[in-house]
Structures are given as C-alpha cells and as structure tokens.
Write an enzyme that holds these catalytic residues in place. Structure first.
Site, PDB file in Angstrom:
ATOM      1  N   HIS B 269       0.832  -1.202   0.000  1.00  0.00           N
ATOM      2  CA  HIS B 269       0.000   0.000   0.000  1.00  0.00           C
ATOM      3  C   HIS B 269       0.869   1.256   0.000  1.00  0.00           C
ATOM      4  O   HIS B 269       0.726   2.138  -0.863  1.00  0.00           O
ATOM      5  CB  HIS B 269      -0.899  -0.044   1.251  1.00  0.00           C
ATOM      6  CG  HIS B 269      -1.854   1.093   1.381  1.00  0.00           C
ATOM      7  ND1 HIS B 269      -3.197   0.988   1.073  1.00  0.00           N
ATOM      8  CD2 HIS B 269      -1.681   2.372   1.794  1.00  0.00           C
ATOM      9  CE1 HIS B 269      -3.799   2.155   1.287  1.00  0.00           C
ATOM     10  NE2 HIS B 269      -2.896   3.008   1.735  1.00  0.00           N
ATOM     11  N   GLU B 270       1.787   1.332   0.949  1.00  0.00           N
ATOM     12  CA  GLU B 270       2.639   2.529   1.053  1.00  0.00           C
ATOM     13  C   GLU B 270       3.576   2.629  -0.139  1.00  0.00           C
ATOM     14  O   GLU B 270       3.931   3.726  -0.576  1.00  0.00           O
ATOM     15  CB  GLU B 270       3.410   2.533   2.373  1.00  0.00           C
ATOM     16  CG  GLU B 270       2.549   2.426   3.636  1.00  0.00           C
ATOM     17  CD  GLU B 270       1.408   3.447   3.704  1.00  0.00           C
ATOM     18  OE1 GLU B 270       1.525   4.521   3.079  1.00  0.00           O
ATOM     19  OE2 GLU B 270       0.377   3.148   4.367  1.00  0.00           O
ATOM     20  N   HIS B 273       1.733   4.483  -2.779  1.00  0.00           N
ATOM     21  CA  HIS B 273       1.831   5.932  -2.535  1.00  0.00           C
ATOM     22  C   HIS B 273       3.220   6.447  -2.960  1.00  0.00           C
ATOM     23  O   HIS B 273       3.343   7.499  -3.583  1.00  0.00           O
ATOM     24  CB  HIS B 273       1.646   6.228  -1.038  1.00  0.00           C
ATOM     25  CG  HIS B 273       0.222   6.197  -0.565  1.00  0.00           C
ATOM     26  ND1 HIS B 273      -0.774   6.922  -1.155  1.00  0.00           N
ATOM     27  CD2 HIS B 273      -0.364   5.541   0.485  1.00  0.00           C
ATOM     28  CE1 HIS B 273      -1.926   6.709  -0.502  1.00  0.00           C
ATOM     29  NE2 HIS B 273      -1.700   5.875   0.491  1.00  0.00           N
ATOM     30  N   GLU B 299      -4.891   7.764  -2.831  1.00  0.00           N
ATOM     31  CA  GLU B 299      -5.353   6.499  -2.255  1.00  0.00           C
ATOM     32  C   GLU B 299      -5.618   5.462  -3.347  1.00  0.00           C
ATOM     33  O   GLU B 299      -5.427   4.268  -3.125  1.00  0.00           O
ATOM     34  CB  GLU B 299      -6.617   6.761  -1.416  1.00  0.00           C
ATOM     35  CG  GLU B 299      -7.023   5.628  -0.517  1.00  0.00           C
ATOM     36  CD  GLU B 299      -6.087   5.379   0.668  1.00  0.00           C
ATOM     37  OE1 GLU B 299      -5.143   6.183   0.880  1.00  0.00           O
ATOM     38  OE2 GLU B 299      -6.287   4.372   1.369  1.00  0.00           O
TER      39      GLU B 299
END
Lengths: 501, 501
Positions: B269-270, B273, B299
């Site tokens: 997830h990160e 980003h 997101e």
C-alpha cells in the site's frame, strides 16, 4: 514600549529562530544517516531555503530596533533590565546580531556558492593527487576570508576575526601562547614514545560484527548518562553528534569489523558532545543560556570522555570482561595489559584523523601557523604544499607520501572553515585542565570508573560546564571551572605522567 | 512588469515555499520513525514555527499582487501567458491561494490549538470508554468546521466546502451518487460471503521475524519499481508514506511476528503511494504540476497495488515459493490455496482498520453520512453514539461491543479532519476502475504478475496518472485515464467476479 516588553519581544523572536535553526540540524542529521543518496541535491536546496528565512528573521530591522532599545548610550545593557540572566542573554544576542549584520549578504552568498564548488574541486584534487586542481579555489577562499575579516573587524590580526567566529574572544596571541609550549615539548616526547616497543594488535577482518558493536556502544552511551528516551544512535560514515533540542540529541558512530577501538572511542567522543547538549538548561530554552559556550568548549567535553576517561585504564578494566564475553575469539589470547598498550600506543601518522592524543596537537599547531601566515599574507596559497611537508617533518619527523595525505587531506578549507582547526586542540587542553580539577575533586575516580559507576562524571561536567550555557567565553568558563586560566601545562603534565616521561 | 516576468516571480516563490513544505514532511517522517520519544513536545513547536513562515510566504501580499496581475477581468488566466502548462500552474496556485486567504488566520490558529487539545481528550475518552470526555471538543470541532465552510464558501451544502479541501471539485452529491450503490449492493454480498466457510489460519506467535519481513518488503518495493537509491524504508506504529522530493520518498510499514499479511500488504500500500510521488514530473518541480492530484487519487494508487495487485492470486503465486523458503515452518502444512483463501476471506469487523476490501467501504459510507448530517445540522454530536451503532448494525450486521470500538475508534475528527474519510473509498472506486482499464489493456497481466514481472504496472500508472500531477481534478483524471466518468460499478463488478457472486 517598556524595556521589559522589548526584552520579552526579543526572546519571543529568539525562540522562533532557534526553533527553525534546530530544523536545520535535523536536515543535516538526516542527510548523514538515513536519507536516500539521490535526495542530496534537493537537500541542498532545502538547507538554503531554510537558511534564507532564518537570516531574514535574525537580521531583521525589528531585531535591530529592539536591541537598540535595550542598550544605553555607553553601549551597555540598559539598567532597566535588572535580572542578571536577562542581561547576559541580551549581550549574547547583540553579539550574534552584530556579527551577522557586519557581513554583507552578497559576501555570505558568494561564500556559500564558492564553497559548494570548492568542496567538489578539493575532492577531485585529493582523489587525483593534484594540488593545481584545487589551487584557484583555495586562493579565492583565503581572499574571501580576509575580506570577511575586514568586515568583522579586529584589533591586531585579521586572523583574530576568523577565530572569533568559532570561539568568541579568542585571539591568535592567546592561541600561540597555548600552542607554542606544545610545539616545543611534544616533539621530543614523540621521539621517545615512538621508539618504545609495543606491537599493535592485528585483529583481522570480521572480528567485530557491526550489530554487536552497536549494542556495546548503546550500553556505553547509557552508562555515560544519556537517557534512552532522549537520544537515538545511528551509524554514519564520519561520526558526529547533532542536537535537535536537549530532549533529542543524536550521537553517531562508524564501525569497522577489524577495529573495535575506532567505533567505541568515536561513540564515547560523540557521547560527550551529546551529554553537553542534553544537559543544557532548558529553563532558558531558545536563548543563548541554553546554547554551548564555544566550539572549543564543546570539543573539551567530547575529549574529556574520549581521552581522559575512554583511554584511561580503569575504563578498560571495566569494559574488558564484557568485550571478552561479547566478542570471544579475538580476545582469547590477549591480556588486558596487551590490549591497553595497543590502545595508548603513540605512533606519528601523516593523517590528522588517525593521530593519537600525543601527536594530534602538532597537526593542529601546523594548520594554525599556516592559516595565520596565509591570512596575514606572509605566505601565499601556492607555498602551502612545500611548507606543509616541511613543518610535518620538523614537528612529527615524518613526510606525507603524497599530497593527498598532505595538504589536501582535510575538507575544512574547501568548506570555508578557516580559523576552525585551533578549536580541536584548545578543546584538548581544556579537557585535560578540567580533568586535573576532576581528579583532585574525586581522588577515587579510578575505582569508580573501574566499577562502572560513571554517573558522577556526567553530574560534575553538567554542573561545572553544561549548565552555564553561553554565560561565559571559553577562557572565563575554564577559569571558573578550574580556578586557573587556560594553560598548556595540564595537558603536558598529563602526557608526562601517563607515559612516565 | 511583463506577465511572463510575473509568472517567473510567482514560480520562484512557489519553489521556495514548496521546498519549506518538504521540510515539514521530513519533520513528520522523523517524528514517526526515528525521533527519540522525549523530542515530541519540541517537535510540535518546530512544526508550528515552520508552518508560520510557510503561511506568511504563501499568503503574502506579493503573491496576491502577482496573481492579480496574471488574471484578466473575466477571472481567467491572462492571454499573454500562452504556454498551456503555465496556464494550469497559475490556475492551481490561484486556487490554493484563494482557499488559504479565505480562512482568517485566527480561525487557523484556533483550530490548531483546539485539535492539539482534542487529540489528547479523544485518546483519553477512547482509553476510558467514555464519550462524555471527548463530547465537548467534538462539538466544538464540528462547530468550527461549519465556520470554516462558511468562510470557504459553497453552492449547496457546507459539507461540500470541507470535501473540497481534500479533493478539489468534489461535492456531497457526487459522493452520494458513488456511495449509495455501495450501501445498497454490498450488504447482501457481505451476508453471503460471511456465511461461506474458510477457517482463518492462526500462525501463532514468533512465526515471522521482523528482520526477515523487512527483507521481504524491501525486495517487494524494489520489484514494484522503487529505486533503492531514491527511497528508504523504516518501521513505524502506523504505516504511512511521506515524500521529501521525487528522489527521496519514504514508505514505512509495521510488523507483527504472528501476522505476515498485515506488514506485507501495508508495505505494498505505502509502496503504491511512494511510486506516485517518485514518478511525479520533476520538470515541473516546485509547481502544482509536480504534485499529486488529490487525496483520493493518491489512495487509488496505494489501493491499486494493495488490493488489485497485492491481493490477486498471481501475486501470491509469485511470492509463495519465496515465503516457504524464507519462513519455512509456518507454511509447511499450508497450501497456496489455503493461504490465498485466508488472504481474501470476508469477515465484518466493527473496526475500520481491520476491515477487508468488501466491508471497508461501508465503514466509510457510515462516516460520510454522519459527517454530512452533522455539518448540515440534521443531527447533533450527542446523537452520534446511538446513530453509529444503528448504522453499523444495518450496514454490516454487527454492533460494537463498546464505544471505544464504536464512534471513538478513529483519530480523524479529533485532528480536525472532517470531510477526509470519503477519500478512502473514492480511492478504492478509482483503483478498481483503473484496474478494469488495466486488465483490458494487458490481457496477460496475470501471467506477468505471477512471473514477477511488475515493471509494466508501474510504467502504466506513471503514464496514466502520475505524470499529470495536479493538471486535472480527480473526476477528470479518472475520466481521462479510463474513458468513463467515475462509477461504483467497476468496484461492484470486481467484487462480484472475484467472489463469484
């Protein structure tokens, strides 16, 4: 506006710019420890952008007006400010302000752009072993330093103005009075000591794993007095310590797997710097009374721990059983006596950063003399390579094998740090002078250190040095702490006693 | 002054404040990863001091004058600026400036002091399980948000003004149009899916050592496309990603030794980003064209990687042999089928952050509806606890066992983040809509992902989303990337297909 209200406004501003300055420290720490390498260009821009805002705040007309309001016609702090702490604070802020506005902003910018270019030229020159690559920038840097000195002002020598930037109140006469005895006494000592037999121990590669060394150093820092919630510890290429605030100090070290001593003593050194910052009096946070006194006093704190404690025999008596337990094999056939002889061996090196505590000061004396002659135009930058080698031979009895290990070895001049080197050896002299007072105050210090009880050392340094912040100049602080003015005798006696000379 | 020169001056200023803003990001990253805990009070002061300087720069009269100069009487960018990129840049800077100066500085300061107090009250209320402890601050926060909305301006609902702060151009009507189908369709899905049997696997404590998980995640991030010299990776309590500049992005994760999935998917997830930030177009550095489009688009990038790729079967087909090799024992008796069933199991939780990709959106729908009603004064803050539990029961079929796991679970409102929650689910809808386009463009994506060839995913997202910076609003960007306006159908179809519903 009342004088007290002017004072309050000044402090409000001081707190604000000090807070932004502490962010600059973080930018620096981050860059040297955890920043991804590709971030470095933008980091330069970040530092410049923040420095610009800080400069605007510190050199603002409003600050000038507040200070003017707080000084009387005789250039003393107005009588209406009666609190003695507040009077010192105003004096120190005024001192910084005067120094700041004396330098035209164009000159500051010119220096900043020259040094960023010069550092890479120096690196190239050092790599290729060619003085000529760096010579034009080196000349420009010394020309600029002379210009800086003219703006800053001085009584006798322009070099004094440069010294003052790192150690307020210092003059080349004072430095010479402390350094000349070193030059005269140390050379014969070194000759005697180098001749003594003591084979250095070669531990071989992979004897000391980095994680184990880190573990050891973390315990060491805690034992020195650093509270685990108030500091962190990282590895870096060139050990340093930065403080964000007294509750957030960050010593670092560098580790080699074939050499335990370097990493441990560097941690001890940086731990000494860290304790100074951690012990500053937060009652005065955001003012000069919660700042270190000078670079040389800072160095005295790191060297007190590294040299006076960290290379003392009781220190290693305490540590040795743990080392044997933790690292096992490398110490199997080595006695504490052998290891300690290895630690305190004197052996001249042409490289300053590899020097031991007996030969180190002469590296600095050499640089001090050359810097002073350059600034006073007695010599030119092109004379440096020959003069460097000449002095090195005369003081230490050795000659650099090449220019990269000679005059090109240090980054300092390329970074614009002229007048900075003396603080290293002043710090050493102050450390041993403090150590003399310390040993008389605590006659059982050796028993305590060998038993691992080190808290009293930190307590004593805190009360004697740290808690005063920038209340005193270096001279006055050392005199206050030891009862006598700074002198080279304490260091020379320390060496004589330590080595039975 | 020519319009072009006004533009150049504006960009100079924008670069400068963006540079200082990137320092704020570093202060935040440092605080959450490596800062000693005792440094936290002063860190608050550092952030406030820097924010003050940044505010002064961004809201300065000079910026206002330059912008005025760059707009014509019809409130469009002057025709004299012909370069289309420059026109977008001016529009975006003006948009930020207008929003900034609409809020009186007193209100900004009041919010900052209220939230710092409210966060600790919320933490206490959550700990003690008493809504009444936080109730007064919560009321004040929503009152203040309404006041903010009045200053910011809106057409239909004051809630629109708050949504706009995180996602420019968003309205509650648009959100409702996307969220209503979720509320209607997901509840029956969840009922069906929860009933399906799939025992979750209990790996037990100490199955996955932190250093091994870190090693795995570092390899994963590199495989996703993060260059090792341009990012670092640290552990933290609550995973996040911050960017200092495209050459210095910093994803983090958090690891538990009994749960491999949490840390790996958080890193994924990160990492999503981080890739967005790393791929921004540095040609436009210091301008809005080198910024992310909106929080919901940000997101969408993390969720594309976490949900669409990271919970796809080919992803685990690729990873599973390595997991078996690296962690051994825990996977000995477990087949990939069993493990994958464990990964994609749907199981309603009362806690948002423990929710799976099917139940998660309803947590957000619930918050969106409550926030909107509160801002529109349809309900009062004291109605929240009961309404929360009612909606939770109605949407997810479960009721929080206590208020700490109910309305008090999230920090957001106490931190003043009202209108922020919707971005989470908008991001999910955008991610699955993008994924639909992606799978049609790369029909063999499953083969590629299973083979560990992931570079094309990053390349496609870079070209489709990242490279545009803030050129488009979220709606326009998704439409540009997928050919259709944002819709909930892609997500609903994705769930239906994935779970054979």
């Amino acid at each position: 506006m009342s004088k007290q209200s002017a004072y309050d406004q000044l402090i409000e501003r001081s707190k604000h710019w000090k807070c932004l300055e502490s962010i600059s420290a973080l930018l620096e720490w981050d860059q040297e420890t955890v920043m991804p390498p590709a971030g470095s260009d933008y980091r330069g821009e970040q530092k410049a952008a923040l420095a610009e805002e800080i400069y605007k705040l510190k050199a603002s007309k409003e600050v000038g007006a507040l200070l003017k309001d707080l000084f009387d016609a005789k250039r003393g702090v107005t009588d209406e400010i009666t609190n003695p702490d507040q009077r010192v604070i105003v004096e120190r802020i005024a001192q910084d302000y005067d120094e700041l506005i004396k330098l035209p902003i164009e000159l500051v910018k010119k220096k900043s752009s020259l040094t960023s270019h010069a550092v890479s030229k120096w690196a190239q020159a050092k790599k290729e072993g060619k003085f000529s690559i760096f010579a034009p920038q080196l000349k420009e840097l010394f020309d600029l330093a002379r210009e800086e000195a003219e703006h800053l002002g001085y009584e006798k020598s322009p070099y004094d103005a440069l010294l003052n930037q790192y150690d307020h109140g210092l003059t080349s006469e004072k430095v010479a009075a402390l350094f000349n005895p070193l030059r005269e006494s140390l050379s014969p000592f070194i000759e005697t000591l180098s001749a003594r037999e003591c084979p250095l121990i070669d531990f071989g590669p992979n004897s000391f794993s980095e994680p184990e060394q880190i573990k050891l150093c973390k315990e060491l820092l805690q034992k020195m007095g650093l509270c685990p919630t108030r500091h962190n510890f990282h590895t870096t290429n060139h050990p340093f310590c930065l403080s964000i605030c007294p509750n957030d100090v960050r010593p670092t070290s560098h580790f080699l797997t074939d050499n335990l001593l370097g990493g441990v003593l560097a941690a001890c050194h940086e731990g000494g710097h860290a304790l100074y910052e951690a012990n500053l009096n937060t009652k005065f946070r955001g003012t000069p009374l919660c700042e270190f006194a000078s670079l040389s006093i800072h160095e005295s704190q790191s060297l007190f721990w590294e040299n006076c404690i960290g290379t003392s025999r009781p220190f290693w008596e305490h540590l040795y059983p743990q080392l044997k337990e933790q690292f096992k094999t490398p110490f199997e056939a080595i006695s504490l006596d052998q290891f300690y002889a290895h630690i305190v061996k004197v052996c001249p090196s042409t490289i300053r950063i590899y020097a031991d505590r007996v030969t180190y000061p002469l590296h600095i004396v050499l640089r001090f003399e050359l810097e002073k002659m350059l600034i006073e135009k007695e010599i030119e930058t092109e004379d440096l390579p020959a003069l460097w080698d000449e002095k090195m031979q005369s003081y230490l009895g050795i000659t650099p094998p090449n220019i990269s290990e000679g005059v090109l070895q240090d980054i300092h001049w390329s970074a614009g740090l002229i007048g900075y080197f003396p603080t290293y050896t002043l710090g050493l002299l102050y450390a041993t002078q403090l150590f003399d007072t310390f040993t008389r105050k605590f006659p059982d210090w050796e028993t305590q250190v060998a038993a691992g009880n080190w808290a009293f050392i930190n307590e004593w340094l805190k009360e004697t040095i740290h808690t005063h912040g920038r209340r005193f100049d270096s001279d006055a602080l050392i005199t206050h702490a030891t009862g006598t003015a700074p002198s080279a005798n304490y260091y020379l006696n320390y060496i004589k006693t330590h080595y039975n000379l």
